[in-house]
Design an enzyme around this catalytic site. Sequence first.
Site, mmCIF file in Angstrom:
data_model
loop_
_atom_site.group_PDB
_atom_site.id
_atom_site.type_symbol
_atom_site.label_atom_id
_atom_site.label_comp_id
_atom_site.label_asym_id
_atom_site.label_seq_id
_atom_site.Cartn_x
_atom_site.Cartn_y
_atom_site.Cartn_z
ATOM 1 N N ARG A 37 3.313 42.725 52.350
ATOM 2 C CA ARG A 37 3.304 42.890 53.813
ATOM 3 C C ARG A 37 3.288 41.550 54.529
ATOM 4 N NH1 ARG A 37 1.961 47.906 55.432
ATOM 5 N NH2 ARG A 37 1.262 47.140 57.447
ATOM 6 N N GLU A 65 27.043 44.543 46.697
ATOM 7 C CA GLU A 65 25.973 43.681 46.161
ATOM 8 C C GLU A 65 24.925 44.479 45.376
ATOM 9 O OE1 GLU A 65 23.340 41.440 48.741
ATOM 10 O OE2 GLU A 65 23.573 42.893 50.324
ATOM 11 N N HIS A 94 49.781 44.817 56.781
ATOM 12 C CA HIS A 94 50.263 43.450 56.489
ATOM 13 C C HIS A 94 49.934 43.041 55.062
ATOM 14 C CE1 HIS A 94 51.380 42.966 60.648
ATOM 15 N NE2 HIS A 94 50.200 43.449 61.002
ATOM 16 N N ASN A 113 -3.378 43.525 62.176
ATOM 17 C CA ASN A 113 -1.971 43.744 61.829
ATOM 18 C C ASN A 113 -1.319 44.362 63.057
ATOM 19 O OD1 ASN A 113 0.514 44.296 60.676
ATOM 20 N ND2 ASN A 113 -0.159 46.290 59.913
ATOM 21 N N GLY A 114 -0.271 43.701 63.573
ATOM 22 C CA GLY A 114 0.425 44.226 64.752
ATOM 23 C C GLY A 114 0.758 43.089 65.711
ATOM 24 N N CYS A 165 1.349 42.520 58.625
ATOM 25 C CA CYS A 165 0.334 41.805 57.848
ATOM 26 C C CYS A 165 -0.439 42.836 57.031
ATOM 27 C CB CYS A 165 -0.633 41.083 58.785
ATOM 28 S SG CYS A 165 0.143 39.948 59.909
ATOM 29 N N GLU A 205 29.706 44.683 56.853
ATOM 30 C CA GLU A 205 28.320 44.837 56.370
ATOM 31 C C GLU A 205 28.194 46.012 55.408
ATOM 32 O OE1 GLU A 205 25.954 43.012 56.181
ATOM 33 O OE2 GLU A 205 24.277 44.316 55.687
ATOM 34 N N TRP A 229 1.780 37.742 57.995
ATOM 35 C CA TRP A 229 3.210 37.565 58.248
ATOM 36 C C TRP A 229 3.275 37.098 59.698
ATOM 37 C CZ3 TRP A 229 7.577 37.295 55.563
ATOM 38 C CH2 TRP A 229 8.783 37.341 56.253
ATOM 39 N N LYS A 269 26.917 45.656 51.487
ATOM 40 C CA LYS A 269 25.798 46.437 50.946
ATOM 41 C C LYS A 269 26.230 47.136 49.662
ATOM 42 C CE LYS A 269 22.860 45.103 52.485
ATOM 43 N NZ LYS A 269 23.305 44.003 53.290
ATOM 44 N N LYS A 278 16.973 36.381 47.035
ATOM 45 C CA LYS A 278 16.680 36.811 48.407
ATOM 46 C C LYS A 278 16.969 35.698 49.408
ATOM 47 C CE LYS A 278 15.457 39.401 51.748
ATOM 48 N NZ LYS A 278 16.472 40.388 52.189
HETATM 49 C C1 AGP Z 1 22.488 40.325 52.394
HETATM 50 O O1 AGP Z 1 22.211 41.631 51.930
HETATM 51 C C2 AGP Z 1 22.412 39.293 51.270
HETATM 52 N N1 AGP Z 1 21.153 39.327 50.623
HETATM 53 C C3 AGP Z 1 22.839 37.892 51.710
HETATM 54 O O2 AGP Z 1 24.189 37.971 52.106
HETATM 55 C C4 AGP Z 1 22.038 37.272 52.872
HETATM 56 O O3 AGP Z 1 22.327 37.963 54.061
HETATM 57 C C5 AGP Z 1 22.470 35.808 53.036
HETATM 58 O O4 AGP Z 1 22.149 35.118 51.856
HETATM 59 C C6 AGP Z 1 21.811 35.115 54.237
HETATM 60 O O5 AGP Z 1 20.421 35.065 54.059
HETATM 61 P P1 AGP Z 1 19.521 34.649 55.328
HETATM 62 O O6 AGP Z 1 19.719 35.719 56.361
HETATM 63 O O7 AGP Z 1 18.113 34.600 54.799
HETATM 64 O O8 AGP Z 1 19.987 33.325 55.840
#
Ligand code: AGP
Length: 612
Positions: A27, A492, A508, A101-102, A2, A485, A75, A489, A607
């Site tokens: 935050r 994207e 394969h 905050n905490g 927060c 993963e 938060w 990263k 996001k």
């Molecule tokens: C991950 O780096 C991406 N921004 C995206 O794949 C994300 O993980 C996915 O859209 C799921 O989002 P969420 O965890 O908020 O459900």
Amino acid sequence: MCGIVGYIGDDRAVPFLLQGLEKLEYRGYDSAGVAIYGGGKINIVKAKGRLSVLAGVLDNNKPLMGTLGIGHTRWATHGAPSDVNSHPHLSENEKFAVVHNGIIENYLSLKEYLGKKGIEFQSETDTEVVAQLLEYYYNGECEGKILDTIAKVMSKVEGSYALGIICEDYPDRIFCVRKDSPLIIGKGDGENYLASDIPAILSRTREIVRIKDKEICVLTKNSMDFYNLDLEPIEKETETIEWDIASAEKGGYPHFMLKEIHEQPDAVRKTVSPRIKDGRIALDEISLTAEKLRNINKIYFIGCGTAYHVGVAAKYTFEKLVRIQTEADVASEFRYREPLLDENTLVLITSQSGETADTLAALREAKKHGSHVISIVNVVGSTIANESDDVIYTWAGPEISVASTKAYSTQLAVMYMIAIYLADLKGAISAEDYDKYMADLQALPEKIEETLRETEKIQYFASKSFNANDMYFIGRNVDYAVSLEASLKLKEISYIHSEAYTGGELKHGPISLIEPGTLVIAFASYGKLFDKMLSNIKEVKARGAVVLGVTTQGRTEIESETDFDFYVPEVSDFMLPSVEVVPFQLFAYYVAAMRGCDIDKPRNLAKSVTVE
Ligand code: AGP
């Protein structure tokens, strides 16, 4: 996480508090509020929603004219976002107002203790316990001695806190104290400020004093006095901030992504430690009884993107520990494939935002068939959290960068806790294994910290790779999960084409893509399959690939087969993704930075994907 601010001087406090909270919205932003001393008492105005909602309420009300005040942007960790759960929190007789905050880890036992003394609580939060404790001891055994009261309360609470406190009896001062959560004092001219972070005060001053753990600061408009918890005065250094305002919001980091990568040890610690009591996992959030668990014969892990990759790692982990058939699927497929679900199915949903449309739809599909749904979510009170049977929050704090990093790490940590907890509930693991897993789980923040100290090596490899057109990540078992993963990263945020494959799958088909100079990152940390991965490395090397090998410290035999090597700390094998992912979050970051990409806001992405 927060944001807290405070002002004491000759101007109205509200304008400074609002501009400071605006600078701290990164935050946390699910609710906000202010407490202003005026007319002989403490006046509180607070509201659920973004800061603009609070500003609107303040504009419509009789203006708060006081020149002393504290403010908070939240938060949520304990208690969903709402007006009553917003900070500041008042003590029962309005003697004290607190912003925090905490996380107060022992708030439930303190709340129970105060309840038995007849104190009535207004909110579900951990923070209100601090306000009530202050008034309880101030009116009681501390006999109105304010510093003794603060020291007493700090001796009772466990967890992390940065606190701004105002007391009705002291209209000319603000009391501040911290442990584990940041808190700074700003030095003004005839006025002084407090804040969680530098951006909130930069508009007024660049002279700051950092409060250290278990230090108390008494702030007036012309003075600031510091004490330790034994109430001995201490001297403090003033620091001059050279940052510009824009970089300050990122805590001095050039991007939120890099800041959030470095926040991971603390985020994992904050997510795990409150759920370990006397050396054992205490997942009070899970309503599954041993009886009901015995009837569970299938576990699904569902999510999207990074959250799905957590499920892939969990699939291997749960099958190994809990010994129940498991499956991981992307939510957008799961929701339409008419999955076999019934009351004996457990569905674990993962989501940082708690608002992803496909994941929410998958949750509803599971609920429709009577399955038990546990969700792992970072946003308190989000739709997925509210619609689940059980929700286990990751306390990573707001994740601003589109590319998920600290949410992934804390989701993994929660998955480990659930797996160990259910395996123990089922009697599927020995006491020795339980103790080893617990030791590794609690050591995870330090192990992640260790990988963060290898940044230069990662930067070097990124400098050799950032012009590549294609990059392949391979691994087996949980090393495959982390390959997924690491590949996501990279693609994207750097827009380089990248794929992840199981090591055994290359021959394969995908190995046809390997040609001289093709970059391959081979995760070979999963001990039982190390030799198999060495064979896969030889396969791609034979076709001219350039290989970076990743394995645990000491396994130097990998160097005879690879061009570059990266060693990660030893951990329980199912926890390997937690230490392997960090270098490749950094790798993706540096490659994208070298390509001049918009790291925090990559093209075409959002996001939170709240549409199908
Ligand atoms: C991950 O780096 C991406 N921004 C995206 O794949 C994300 O993980 C996915 O859209 C799921 O989002 P969420 O965890 O908020 O459900």
